[in-house]
Design a protein around this motif. Structure first.
Motif, PDB file in Angstrom:
ATOM      1  N   ALA A  28       0.689  -1.312  -0.039  1.00 30.05           N
ATOM      2  CA  ALA A  28       0.216  -0.247  -0.003  1.00 30.05           C
ATOM      3  C   ALA A  28       0.620   0.997   0.011  1.00 30.05           C
ATOM      4  CB  ALA A  28      -1.157  -0.189   0.565  1.00 30.05           C
ATOM      5  N   ASP A  29       2.145   1.235   0.526  1.00 26.60           N
ATOM      6  CA  ASP A  29       3.410   2.527   0.942  1.00 26.60           C
ATOM      7  C   ASP A  29       3.427   2.605  -0.301  1.00 26.60           C
ATOM      8  OD1 ASP A  29       2.421   2.421   3.755  1.00 26.60           O
ATOM      9  OD2 ASP A  29       4.784   1.976   4.676  1.00 26.60           O
ATOM     10  N   GLY A  32       1.683   4.021  -2.855  1.00 23.48           N
ATOM     11  CA  GLY A  32       1.159   5.532  -2.817  1.00 23.48           C
ATOM     12  C   GLY A  32       2.927   5.898  -3.107  1.00 23.48           C
ATOM     13  N   SER A  33       3.875   6.039  -2.721  1.00 29.35           N
ATOM     14  CA  SER A  33       5.040   6.406  -3.821  1.00 29.35           C
ATOM     15  C   SER A  33       4.711   6.246  -5.278  1.00 29.35           C
ATOM     16  CB  SER A  33       6.205   6.067  -2.732  1.00 29.35           C
ATOM     17  OG  SER A  33       5.793   4.702  -2.846  1.00 29.35           O
ATOM     18  N   ARG A  35       2.361   6.761  -6.766  1.00 29.40           N
ATOM     19  CA  ARG A  35       0.935   7.402  -6.477  1.00 29.40           C
ATOM     20  C   ARG A  35      -0.312   6.905  -7.832  1.00 29.40           C
ATOM     21  NH1 ARG A  35       4.870  10.086  -5.125  1.00 29.40           N
ATOM     22  NH2 ARG A  35       5.353  12.226  -4.400  1.00 29.40           N
ATOM     23  N   LEU A  36      -0.532   5.889  -7.614  1.00 31.17           N
ATOM     24  CA  LEU A  36      -1.277   5.193  -7.855  1.00 31.17           C
ATOM     25  C   LEU A  36      -3.025   5.321  -7.025  1.00 31.17           C
ATOM     26  CD1 LEU A  36       0.247   1.935  -8.573  1.00 31.17           C
ATOM     27  CD2 LEU A  36      -0.031   3.520  -9.961  1.00 31.17           C
ATOM     28  N   THR A  37      -3.740   5.481  -7.893  1.00 32.39           N
ATOM     29  CA  THR A  37      -4.569   5.997  -6.609  1.00 32.39           C
ATOM     30  C   THR A  37      -5.657   4.497  -6.523  1.00 32.39           C
ATOM     31  OG1 THR A  37      -6.699   7.080  -8.703  1.00 32.39           O
ATOM     32  CG2 THR A  37      -4.873   8.223  -8.066  1.00 32.39           C
TER      33      THR A  37
END
Lengths: 151, 663
Positions: A28-29, A32-33, A35-37
């Motif tokens: 999940a991190d 995020g890094s 930049r997937l939504t």
């Protein structure tokens, strides 16, 4: 057809995601890094291992009004604690039948394996799950049973 | 009465651009139990930490929540800050409002709303946190290096030079790995053996290094500082302590038809053999599938000729168990099988070879003594065509999706060496892109083109087929936009590299994460690139990702630095988030012990008061906190709900669930 204009707001499900610290939370991190939504209605609770998740937690979430609960762990064979995700798999299989017995759609819960390197997979799993739960609509079965605050 | 402090980080614009941090702090201020809420540009900075410390002291905080990046990133930082201000470090919770919020959402309102919920959830949890004390566990001052290639050799030498004992476990009969097979190295064209073999000898002679060749890791138990590893020493049918490496057995062995793996099966070797002249240890090994004595019982010639009586046909695999404080994984790579790529005709034409096979054909110790002769008829090839990216950057499912990184450079090296040695040879290279980042790398590639006249053709090859004894390479030239066919004598495939398949088993044994391409995952791609997420396990070389020799050596030395940093400690702090039974509820049913993967749970007889002056003796669970790793399997299994996990208690998780569901 329902009259759309009378609807206050489009239904957005509230989803609780349990992620194991070593694989899925890191996945999940990475999502995020990278930049997937995925939709904002997914909220993650960090647990050391997916096997820390008591089926009671899932029921509690449904009772308190969650519309979907997803459990993410390491891929079978890759568990940081060697065998934890195997326990998760068996326990959740039992929980599915119990939910079925209670009349809660089994599609509201899911177990997924996401490794620390699979940020893209994490995002796609979440997108897919949110879509699935949105289609099912609000979880009324158990929330109706809960004691409403102020009553 | 709880006094919670909340700190919301902007992370520059990383969080603040999508989350209204001030609003989050404002809303959170009115949460029950929260006495202080602040926001700051960089909470992890010196000033940010100072802010936390000050607030803890000034407002007498009993717990803090940091709304910032992932706890995997800075939880330790904030725990340290809390400790410095006199607060128990386990009274800190981190709400991940960056990776799990600001970075994945675009809408400010939505992201801010979610951030508030995430912070509330963390507050709900921290209210139920209890101060925890980390225990201590001793460190075994010995390291294990799995894999004896250049990565393993370098790591072992560096660790041993710092004064710690190191064991190298190598599955093959000799250390050296892939680098031993390579002829020359880019970009300096150093002879590979000349720079590798002295290091191999250093390993063998180092008093702190023990080379366990022809051995495999069978089982791993324990944890950082205290791994218990079972190693299988495979039967080599030759007594390692007696064999002098005289090679008489190799000369006398009548069964000489075994494929020579070291030479990429390009020639043969006897059933008893030493892989190559500079092998370490310089000890023979018998291939039992090929040995006549072992297959039929008749022969025994090597035993007859062995002057020191080292041959033992009855030798069995043995097992040893050793303790280690740290483990370096350096299992290396292998080129992928090119059998699937029918278009290149590798299986149909002897003169279609892989780059590693060419490496052996050009090596002075190789099957042709360094003279480049094509495998089919032993002639000098006059036209050689290289095909790049065979299975690299291939999303069709046939190959690997990643770039193998080393192929552009070694192909330029091969082309250059061939043109240097045989100036009358024509060399063509089909490429998709030429990727040569690295010190002196692009200069090297340009030399191949400008100085050595290697013909680089941008385009892919569609087909390689045999026509009247010539290899026809049909491909496209994208620059001139035309289809071309090159009549070649030798075709060389730059096959992608993949992690050595045995890494899969090792990853499972070490519970180290592995990705879909079987590369081991590092703890942090940028900041902890040589550490596995599993404490005490370090990664060196291609097992972590494609890399060349200089990078592998740097990574191996980095691993060694990490290992030394661990081994100099006498004691390690243990994770205090361990399971703990409520003895008044435990009925000693043994369910928890059955599911514990570490055997951390035992049972003790204890006396309990029943009231009225009576007592009873009951059997209750007891957790060894030094052995428990805190997975929580037992907590869910316990039928009476007596078992709980510190730091992730049922109450804490329930409160998090409630906080998320409270809309």
């Amino acid at each position: 057809m329902q009259d759309v204009s009378t609807e206050k707001k489009e239904f957005t499900p509230n989803i609780v995601a349990f992620c194991c610290n070593w694989c899925s939370y890191a996945g999940a991190d990475l999502a995020g890094s990278s930049r997937l939504t995925y939709p904002a209605n997914v909220k993650i609770i960090r647990v050391p291992c997916s096997c820390r998740v008591n089926p009671m937690f899932v029921l509690k979430a449904f009772q308190r009004g969650a519309d979907g609960v997803i459990l993410c762990g390491c891929h079978p064979g890759d568990c940081h604690y060697v065998t934890g995700n195997y326990y998760t798999r068996r326990r959740m299989a039992l929980l599915y039948s119990f939910l079925n017995y209670m009349g809660i759609e089994k599609e509201r819960t899911r177990v997924e394996w996401v490794s620390a390197a699979e940020g893209a997979r994490f995002a796609s799993v979440m997108n897919d799950f949110v879509k699935q739960v949105t289609e099912l609509g609000e979880n009324k079965r158990l929330t109706d049973l809960r004691v409403k605050e102020g009553e | 009465m709880q006094r919670i402090g909340v700190f919301i980080c902007w992370c520059g614009s990383n969080i603040a651009a999508t989350v209204d941090v001030e609003k989050v702090a404002e809303v959170i201020k009115s949460e029950p139990g929260v006495v202080y809420a602040a926001n700051y540009q960089y909470m992890c900075s010196e000033n940010g930490q100072q802010l936390v410390k000050q607030a803890i002291k000034e407002h007498n905080l009993t717990g803090i929540v940091i709304g910032a990046c992932s706890p995997r990133m800075h939880e330790a930082t904030f725990r340290k800050a809390a400790e410095a201000a006199g607060l128990n470090p386990y009274m800190v919770e981190v709400a991940n409002i960056r990776e799990h919020c600001s970075w994945i959402h675009k809408d400010m309102e939505e992201a801010t709303e979610k951030a508030v919920i995430l912070v509330r959830t963390a507050i709900a949890k921290v209210k139920l946190n209890a101060p925890l004390m980390a225990g201590e566990s001793p460190v075994v001052k010995r390291a294990l290096v799995i894999g004896g290639g250049i990565a393993g050799i370098q790591a072992a030498l560096d660790i041993a030079d710092a004064g710690f004992e190191v064991d190298i476990v190598e599955k093959n009969a000799t250390i050296g790995g892939r680098m031993a097979q390579i002829d020359k190295t880019f970009p300096t064209l150093d002879c590979s053996a000349c720079i590798l073999t002295p290091k191999m000898v250093d390993c063998a002679q180092h008093e702190k290094i023990d080379i366990l060749s022809y051995s495999e890791v069978e089982d791993v138990k324990g944890f950082v500082g205290n791994f218990n590893v079972k190693i299988r020493r495979k039967a080599r049918f030759v007594d390692e302590t007696k064999c002098t490496g005289c090679k008489i057995c190799m000369e006398k062995c009548p069964s000489k038809k075994g494929l020579n793996e070291f030479n990429m099966n390009l020639n043969t070797r006897p059933a008893i053999y030493i892989p190559f002249a500079q092998a370490i240890p310089n000890v023979a090994v018998i291939d039992p599938t090929q040995c006549i004595k072992m297959k039929t019982g008749k022969c025994g010639i090597c035993q007859k000729f062995c002057g020191v009586g080292a041959i033992d046909y009855e030798q069995k695999d043995t097992f040893i168990e050793r303790q280690y404080g740290a483990i370096v994984v350096a299992t290396g790579f292998k080129p992928i099988s090119v059998d699937n790529f029918n278009e290149y005709g590798y299986n149909d034409n002897k003169d279609v070879i892989t780059s590693l096979e060419l490496e052996r054909l050009m090596n002075a110790a190789g099957p042709t003594n360094g003279v480049l002769l094509r495998p089919s008829d032993g002639e000098h090839p006059k036209v050689i065509t290289f095909i790049q990216c065979v299975g690299s950057r291939d999303t069709s499912g046939c190959g690997k999706p990643y770039c193998s990184k080393i192929c552009c450079m070694y192909t330029a090296k091969h082309a250059m060496l061939i043109r240097e040695k045989y100036p009358d040879t024509e060399v063509h290279v089909f490429y998709i892109d030429v990727r040569t980042p690295g010190k002196n790398y692009d200069e090297f590639f340009r030399r191949a083109v400008e100085q050595y006249g290697v013909d680089y053709i941008k385009g892919m090859v569609g087909k390689v087929y045999n026509e009247n004894g010539k290899l026809m390479v049909q491909g496209s030239n994208l620059i001139d936009n035309e289809q071309i066919t090159i009549e070649s004598d030798l075709v060389v495939l730059a096959a992608a590299i993949e992690p050595e398949p045995s890494v899969r088993k090792i990853a499972t044994l070490l519970t180290a994460s592995i990705d879909t391409n079987n590369f081991l995952t590092e703890s942090h791609a940028k900041l902890r690139p040589v550490e596995s997420p599993t404490a005490g396990v370090y990664l060196a070389g291609v097992c972590q990702g494609p890399k060349d020799i200089p990078e592998t050596v740097s990574q191996a030395s980095a691993c060694a630095a990490k290992v030394i940093g661990l081994l100099v400690k006498d004691k390690l702090k243990t994770n205090p988030c361990v399971a703990t039974p409520d003895e008044t509820m435990c009925n000693g049913c043994s369910q928890c012990a059955n599911v514990c993967p570490y055997g951390a749970i035992t049972y003790v007889e204890k006396e309990f008061r029943l009231g009225g002056g009576k007592t009873e003796i009951r059997r209750v669970a007891s957790v060894n906190p030094a052995v428990c790793q805190g997975c929580g399997a037992c907590t869910v299994t316990c039928p009476s709900g007596a078992m709980d996990l510190k730091g992730f208690s049922s109450k804490q998780i329930m409160s998090e669930v409630e906080a998320i569901c409270k809309m």
